[in-house]
Scaffold this motif. Structure first.
Motif, PDB file in Angstrom:
ATOM      1  N   LEU A 182      -2.452  -2.711  -8.189  1.00  0.00           N
ATOM      2  CA  LEU A 182      -2.670  -2.104  -7.564  1.00  0.00           C
ATOM      3  C   LEU A 182      -2.154  -0.625  -8.806  1.00  0.00           C
ATOM      4  CD1 LEU A 182      -1.667  -0.597  -3.873  1.00  0.00           C
ATOM      5  CD2 LEU A 182      -4.157  -1.285  -4.657  1.00  0.00           C
ATOM      6  N   PHE A 183      -3.129   0.399  -8.886  1.00  0.00           N
ATOM      7  CA  PHE A 183      -2.411   1.314  -9.851  1.00  0.00           C
ATOM      8  C   PHE A 183      -2.158   0.898 -11.149  1.00  0.00           C
ATOM      9  CE2 PHE A 183      -0.259   2.487  -5.869  1.00  0.00           C
ATOM     10  CZ  PHE A 183      -1.882   2.416  -4.991  1.00  0.00           C
ATOM     11  N   GLY A 184      -3.334   0.091 -11.383  1.00  0.00           N
ATOM     12  CA  GLY A 184      -3.133  -0.674 -13.420  1.00  0.00           C
ATOM     13  C   GLY A 184      -1.550  -1.381 -13.452  1.00  0.00           C
ATOM     14  N   GLY A 185      -1.461  -1.567 -12.180  1.00  0.00           N
ATOM     15  CA  GLY A 185       0.183  -2.470 -12.384  1.00  0.00           C
ATOM     16  C   GLY A 185       1.903  -1.449 -12.207  1.00  0.00           C
ATOM     17  N   ARG A 186       1.360  -0.006 -11.796  1.00  0.00           N
ATOM     18  CA  ARG A 186       2.561   0.508 -11.773  1.00  0.00           C
ATOM     19  C   ARG A 186       2.456   0.627 -10.394  1.00  0.00           C
ATOM     20  NH1 ARG A 186       3.362   4.848 -15.689  1.00  0.00           N
ATOM     21  NH2 ARG A 186       4.771   5.388 -15.186  1.00  0.00           N
ATOM     22  N   LEU A 187       2.847   1.092  -9.382  1.00  0.00           N
ATOM     23  CA  LEU A 187       3.274   1.320  -8.095  1.00  0.00           C
ATOM     24  C   LEU A 187       3.884   3.291  -8.314  1.00  0.00           C
ATOM     25  CD1 LEU A 187       5.000  -0.871  -5.588  1.00  0.00           C
ATOM     26  CD2 LEU A 187       2.339  -0.394  -5.834  1.00  0.00           C
ATOM     27  N   ARG A 188       2.613   4.168  -7.900  1.00  0.00           N
ATOM     28  CA  ARG A 188       3.537   5.470  -8.072  1.00  0.00           C
ATOM     29  C   ARG A 188       3.853   6.000  -6.996  1.00  0.00           C
ATOM     30  NH1 ARG A 188      -0.766   5.024 -11.902  1.00  0.00           N
ATOM     31  NH2 ARG A 188      -2.101   6.527 -10.763  1.00  0.00           N
ATOM     32  N   VAL A 189       4.769   5.902  -6.317  1.00  0.00           N
ATOM     33  CA  VAL A 189       5.232   6.365  -5.076  1.00  0.00           C
ATOM     34  C   VAL A 189       6.028   7.765  -5.514  1.00  0.00           C
ATOM     35  CG1 VAL A 189       6.204   6.165  -3.333  1.00  0.00           C
ATOM     36  CG2 VAL A 189       4.761   4.540  -3.866  1.00  0.00           C
ATOM     37  N   PRO A 190       5.612   8.823  -5.103  1.00  0.00           N
ATOM     38  CA  PRO A 190       7.293   9.460  -5.016  1.00  0.00           C
ATOM     39  C   PRO A 190       8.762   9.264  -5.113  1.00  0.00           C
ATOM     40  CG  PRO A 190       5.919  10.483  -4.147  1.00  0.00           C
ATOM     41  CD  PRO A 190       5.277   9.222  -3.899  1.00  0.00           C
ATOM     42  N   ALA A 191      10.205   9.436  -5.699  1.00  0.00           N
ATOM     43  CA  ALA A 191      10.987   8.798  -5.214  1.00  0.00           C
ATOM     44  C   ALA A 191      11.719   9.714  -4.497  1.00  0.00           C
ATOM     45  CB  ALA A 191      11.722   9.299  -6.498  1.00  0.00           C
ATOM     46  N   ARG A 192      11.361  11.031  -4.475  1.00  0.00           N
ATOM     47  CA  ARG A 192      11.598  11.701  -2.506  1.00  0.00           C
ATOM     48  C   ARG A 192      10.461  11.886  -1.611  1.00  0.00           C
ATOM     49  NH1 ARG A 192      16.731  12.404  -1.047  1.00  0.00           N
ATOM     50  NH2 ARG A 192      16.709  14.440   0.820  1.00  0.00           N
ATOM     51  N   VAL A 193      10.358  11.553  -0.652  1.00  0.00           N
ATOM     52  CA  VAL A 193       9.645  11.876   0.344  1.00  0.00           C
ATOM     53  C   VAL A 193       9.038  13.202   1.126  1.00  0.00           C
ATOM     54  CG1 VAL A 193       7.944  10.311  -0.011  1.00  0.00           C
ATOM     55  CG2 VAL A 193       9.376  10.519   1.772  1.00  0.00           C
ATOM     56  N   ASP A 252       1.198  -1.063   0.219  1.00  0.00           N
ATOM     57  CA  ASP A 252      -0.053   0.279   0.110  1.00  0.00           C
ATOM     58  C   ASP A 252       0.699   1.451   0.016  1.00  0.00           C
ATOM     59  OD1 ASP A 252       0.478   0.692   2.608  1.00  0.00           O
ATOM     60  OD2 ASP A 252       0.385  -1.325   3.522  1.00  0.00           O
ATOM     61  N   VAL A 253       0.233   2.156  -0.222  1.00  0.00           N
ATOM     62  CA  VAL A 253       0.860   2.780  -0.384  1.00  0.00           C
ATOM     63  C   VAL A 253       2.116   4.154   0.846  1.00  0.00           C
ATOM     64  CG1 VAL A 253       0.785   5.828  -1.491  1.00  0.00           C
ATOM     65  CG2 VAL A 253       0.270   4.243  -2.679  1.00  0.00           C
ATOM     66  N   PRO A 254       0.467   4.430   1.812  1.00  0.00           N
ATOM     67  CA  PRO A 254       2.027   4.343   3.396  1.00  0.00           C
ATOM     68  C   PRO A 254       2.811   3.778   3.626  1.00  0.00           C
ATOM     69  CG  PRO A 254      -0.713   4.862   2.923  1.00  0.00           C
ATOM     70  CD  PRO A 254      -0.579   4.243   1.435  1.00  0.00           C
ATOM     71  N   ALA A 255       2.856   2.476   3.465  1.00  0.00           N
ATOM     72  CA  ALA A 255       3.559   1.287   3.494  1.00  0.00           C
ATOM     73  C   ALA A 255       5.156   1.678   2.757  1.00  0.00           C
ATOM     74  CB  ALA A 255       3.674  -0.613   3.438  1.00  0.00           C
ATOM     75  N   ILE A 256       4.577   2.139   1.027  1.00  0.00           N
ATOM     76  CA  ILE A 256       5.636   2.281   0.672  1.00  0.00           C
ATOM     77  C   ILE A 256       6.622   3.509   0.565  1.00  0.00           C
ATOM     78  CG2 ILE A 256       6.549   1.802  -2.136  1.00  0.00           C
ATOM     79  CD1 ILE A 256       3.743  -0.239  -2.431  1.00  0.00           C
ATOM     80  N   ARG A 257       5.436   4.421   1.050  1.00  0.00           N
ATOM     81  CA  ARG A 257       6.296   5.189   0.731  1.00  0.00           C
ATOM     82  C   ARG A 257       7.351   5.555   1.886  1.00  0.00           C
ATOM     83  NH1 ARG A 257       1.987   8.539   0.471  1.00  0.00           N
ATOM     84  NH2 ARG A 257       1.805   9.103  -1.167  1.00  0.00           N
ATOM     85  N   ALA A 258       7.117   4.629   2.913  1.00  0.00           N
ATOM     86  CA  ALA A 258       7.522   5.181   4.052  1.00  0.00           C
ATOM     87  C   ALA A 258       8.351   4.493   3.885  1.00  0.00           C
ATOM     88  CB  ALA A 258       7.092   4.469   6.081  1.00  0.00           C
ATOM     89  N   ALA A 259       8.901   3.362   3.417  1.00  0.00           N
ATOM     90  CA  ALA A 259      10.276   2.124   3.259  1.00  0.00           C
ATOM     91  C   ALA A 259      10.897   3.288   2.109  1.00  0.00           C
ATOM     92  CB  ALA A 259       9.783   1.254   2.116  1.00  0.00           C
ATOM     93  N   VAL A 260      10.895   3.990   1.540  1.00  0.00           N
ATOM     94  CA  VAL A 260      11.238   5.005   0.357  1.00  0.00           C
ATOM     95  C   VAL A 260      12.196   5.471   0.716  1.00  0.00           C
ATOM     96  CG1 VAL A 260      11.396   6.625  -1.208  1.00  0.00           C
ATOM     97  CG2 VAL A 260      10.298   4.900  -1.784  1.00  0.00           C
ATOM     98  N   GLN A 261      11.212   6.653   2.699  1.00  0.00           N
ATOM     99  CA  GLN A 261      11.884   7.600   3.175  1.00  0.00           C
ATOM    100  C   GLN A 261      13.081   6.755   4.025  1.00  0.00           C
ATOM    101  OE1 GLN A 261      10.313   8.081   6.889  1.00  0.00           O
ATOM    102  NE2 GLN A 261       9.883  10.274   6.462  1.00  0.00           N
ATOM    103  N   ALA A 281      18.655   5.880   5.679  1.00  0.00           N
ATOM    104  CA  ALA A 281      19.595   4.884   5.819  1.00  0.00           C
ATOM    105  C   ALA A 281      21.012   4.997   5.443  1.00  0.00           C
ATOM    106  CB  ALA A 281      18.634   3.747   5.327  1.00  0.00           C
ATOM    107  N   SER A 282      21.019   5.937   4.388  1.00  0.00           N
ATOM    108  CA  SER A 282      21.663   6.772   3.782  1.00  0.00           C
ATOM    109  C   SER A 282      22.656   7.647   4.492  1.00  0.00           C
ATOM    110  CB  SER A 282      22.302   6.750   1.625  1.00  0.00           C
ATOM    111  OG  SER A 282      21.230   5.444   1.410  1.00  0.00           O
ATOM    112  N   GLU A 283      22.235   8.398   4.458  1.00  0.00           N
ATOM    113  CA  GLU A 283      22.593   9.068   5.441  1.00  0.00           C
ATOM    114  C   GLU A 283      23.402   8.946   7.127  1.00  0.00           C
ATOM    115  OE1 GLU A 283      20.004  12.267   6.773  1.00  0.00           O
ATOM    116  OE2 GLU A 283      18.864  12.944   4.602  1.00  0.00           O
ATOM    117  N   LEU A 284      23.007   7.746   7.796  1.00  0.00           N
ATOM    118  CA  LEU A 284      22.904   7.269   8.259  1.00  0.00           C
ATOM    119  C   LEU A 284      24.279   6.214   8.306  1.00  0.00           C
ATOM    120  CD1 LEU A 284      19.692   6.814  10.275  1.00  0.00           C
ATOM    121  CD2 LEU A 284      21.051   8.393  10.710  1.00  0.00           C
ATOM    122  N   GLY A 285      24.368   5.712   7.105  1.00  0.00           N
ATOM    123  CA  GLY A 285      25.552   4.832   7.018  1.00  0.00           C
ATOM    124  C   GLY A 285      25.146   3.396   6.891  1.00  0.00           C
TER     125      GLY A 285
END
Length: 410
Positions: free
Chosen positions: A399-410, A295-304, A309-313
């Motif tokens: 979901l979303f017609g076969g594509r997940l549309r989540v911003p690359a940056r949140v 679902d979008v909220p969970a995926i958005r949180a994982a992107v964040q 994580a990159s900043e934390l190393g």
């Protein structure tokens, strides 16, 4: 530092496997069956580091051997092998085990026994000169002495994605189906309910122990852990958010490091936040599993999380666990969107999880033949290094017609 002698008083079926593992790690072993045999060994050897005693089949004999270890000014640590039910009786009976003794519940792996022996031997060589514990014999130079168990943190900054479900059932799968020694740590000091879901009542917490011993010299996660009938050990940091502020994050990190020496795995269930405590756990963890639902909220949180994580190393430690993977959403789409490998796929468990929690068990030991148990078995295999199993069958929609549309940056 030369490795000490390890005395074994185990059933024949277990003795050879444990002895072989210890000898492969450089330890010498000696078999004893009677107190007088142990007396003779201690009389002629001054390098006995640990005695491993079967306190299940013949508790009276184990107590006699334990007494010999502590006679005439001796203080040889003992590792007492018991079943979970016997451990509960021993704990309720407040047996007179020394502070350096340890309990191990069956089933156990020979690797975990070796690591515990190593940790006990190192601890017995430590003295405190006022500036903290140091080894009497100087630095350890024998390769492989300080073997460590693996710390696996389970985290997503969004709640409700199955962190506790994944933590608890992964830990159970490693114990029940892979015969590993596992400590499950409930580090969610706000909404944690691991002990409750496993019907473990009146459990001690790390906060309780630290309040009793403010210096924390003898406090550890294993000391406050409780035994589940499956063989899993469970430790809780705090029973209420009110007491969470009493936890020093660095002290928790040191407790995790100490706990890994006696386990194959330490599984840590975290609260969904980037708190100082969680960041210490991130740093100590070898792997960070990120449960993500389609679902979008969970995926958005994982992107964040990936970006933070990159900043934390810690980016290289992350691995996604796709929860409810049979929803019809393409796992490949989720991997591309989130930017993490899907380590394993967990299909929906439905009422199986509810029924297991109502009985204080996990789906692993209550429903061993269900597909959901196969999924957690596969996740345990991945943690142990096996390749990913095929994706569960889909229901035919995306979901979303076969594509997940989540911003690359949140």
């Amino acid at each position: 530092m030369a490795r000490p002698l390890v005395v074994l008083a185990l059933p024949h079926a277990e003795h050879e496997a444990v002895a072989t593992e210890l000898r492969a790690a450089g330890f010498e072993t000696a078999d004893v069956q009677r107190p007088e045999e142990l007396e003779a060994i201690l009389g002629r050897r001054r390098d006995v580091g640990v005695a491993i005693l079967d306190a299940e089949a013949n508790l009276d004999l184990a107590l006699e051997l334990w007494a010999v270890l502590h006679e005439d000014g001796r203080s040889v640590p003992a590792m007492l092998i018991v079943s979970p039910s016997t451990l509960e009786r021993l704990e309720m009976g407040a047996t007179a085990a020394a502070i350096d003794d340890e309990y191990v519940t069956r089933p156990y792996s020979t690797e975990s026994i070796r690591w515990r022996v190593e940790a006990m031997c190192i601890r017995s060589q430590a003295v405190d000169d006022g500036s903290g514990p140091v080894l009497q014999g100087g630095p350890i130079e024998v390769e492989g002495w300080a073997q460590r168990g693996t710390i696996v943190a389970v985290f997503n900054p969004k709640g409700g994605v199955g962190k506790t479900t994944v933590s608890t059932n992964l830990a159970s799968a490693l114990v029940v189906r892979k015969q590993r020694q596992v400590l499950l740590v409930d580090a969610d000091t706000v909404t944690g309910h691991v002990a409750t879901s496993l019907a473990l009542e009146d459990t001690s917490t790390l906060v309780d122990a630290l309040r009793d011993d403010p210096g924390g010299a003898r406090v550890g996660l294993e000391q406050v852990s409780s035994s589940h009938p499956s063989g899993l050990r469970v430790a809780t940091l705090a029973s209420s958010p009110i007491y969470a502020e009493l936890l020093d994050p660095e002290q928790v990190g040191l407790a995790l490091e100490a706990a890994r020496r006696g386990q194959d795995f330490v599984i840590v269930d975290l609260h969904p936040s980037y708190s100082p405590l969680n960041q210490v756990v991130f740093d100590r963890a070898d792997r960070i599993l990120v449960p993500v639902t389609p679902d979008v909220p969970a995926i958005r949180a994982a992107v964040q999380l990936r970006e933070i994580a990159s900043e934390l190393g810690i980016r290289d430690k992350l691995a996604m666990v796709v929860n409810r993977a049979n929803s019809g959403v393409s796992v490949a789409d989720m991997e591309r969107t989130v930017g993490m490998e899907a380590l394993a796929l967990i299909r929906s468990g439905g009422m199986l999880f509810v029924r297991a929690a109502n009985e204080g068990r996990t789906v692993i030991d209550l429903f061993p033949r269900e597909r959901i148990t196969e999924d957690f078995d596969a996740l345990a295999d991945r943690i142990l290094g096996a390749p990913r199993r095929p994706e569960p069958e889909k229901t035919g929609w995306r979901l979303f017609g076969g594509r997940l549309r989540v911003p690359a940056r949140v």
